[in-house]
Design a protein around this motif. Structure first.
Motif, PDB file in Angstrom:
ATOM      1  N   ASP A 179      -3.242  -1.494   3.382  1.00  0.00           N
ATOM      2  CA  ASP A 179      -3.047  -2.814   3.985  1.00  0.00           C
ATOM      3  C   ASP A 179      -1.608  -2.979   4.438  1.00  0.00           C
ATOM      4  O   ASP A 179      -0.683  -2.551   3.752  1.00  0.00           O
ATOM      5  N   GLY A 180      -1.431  -3.619   5.560  1.00  0.00           N
ATOM      6  CA  GLY A 180      -0.096  -3.977   6.015  1.00  0.00           C
ATOM      7  C   GLY A 180       0.726  -2.810   6.512  1.00  0.00           C
ATOM      8  O   GLY A 180       0.250  -1.706   6.697  1.00  0.00           O
ATOM      9  N   CYS A 201       3.686  -0.002   2.014  1.00  0.00           N
ATOM     10  CA  CYS A 201       2.941   0.229   0.780  1.00  0.00           C
ATOM     11  C   CYS A 201       3.813   1.061  -0.153  1.00  0.00           C
ATOM     12  O   CYS A 201       4.824   1.614   0.253  1.00  0.00           O
ATOM     13  N   ARG A 259      -7.614   2.330   4.446  1.00  0.00           N
ATOM     14  CA  ARG A 259      -7.616   1.396   3.316  1.00  0.00           C
ATOM     15  C   ARG A 259      -6.250   0.782   3.042  1.00  0.00           C
ATOM     16  O   ARG A 259      -6.150  -0.217   2.319  1.00  0.00           O
TER      17      ARG A 259
END
Length: 94
Positions: free
Chosen positions: A52-53, A56, A50
């Motif tokens: 993203d990228g 974080c 989950r």
């Protein structure tokens, strides 16, 4: 390679074993909600999926851990996780 931004703004290498260990510790703190290492591994994998990228924040990771615990019916563990995360945050702000 993923990185995580800690509360102090420092950027460090992402370590998914910390998610596994946090879920494990939260689950061990509650009664009546037994989880296995397979459960810890599965939830850790779901959290990592989950994200993203490449970067974080600690808060983003914590939110996703909470969501996954609740989604998979580990409400007691989620509550213990939230309390522990809040306690850690308060200690670091002191």
């Amino acid at each position: 390679m993923k990185t995580i931004i800690k509360r102090d703004g420092k950027e460090v290498q992402f370590d998914e074993s910390k998610i596994f260990n946090a879920i494990y510790a939260a689950n061990k703190a509650v009664q009546g909600e037994k989880m296995t290492s397979i459960d810890y591994t599965y939830l850790t994998k779901k959290v990592v999926e989950r994200l993203d990228g490449e970067t974080c924040t600690v808060e983003q990771v914590q939110d996703i851990v909470e969501q996954m615990l609740i989604r998979y019916d580990y409400e007691k563990t989620a509550k213990a996780y939230i309390l522990k995360a809040s306690s850690n945050h308060d200690k670091k702000d002191s």
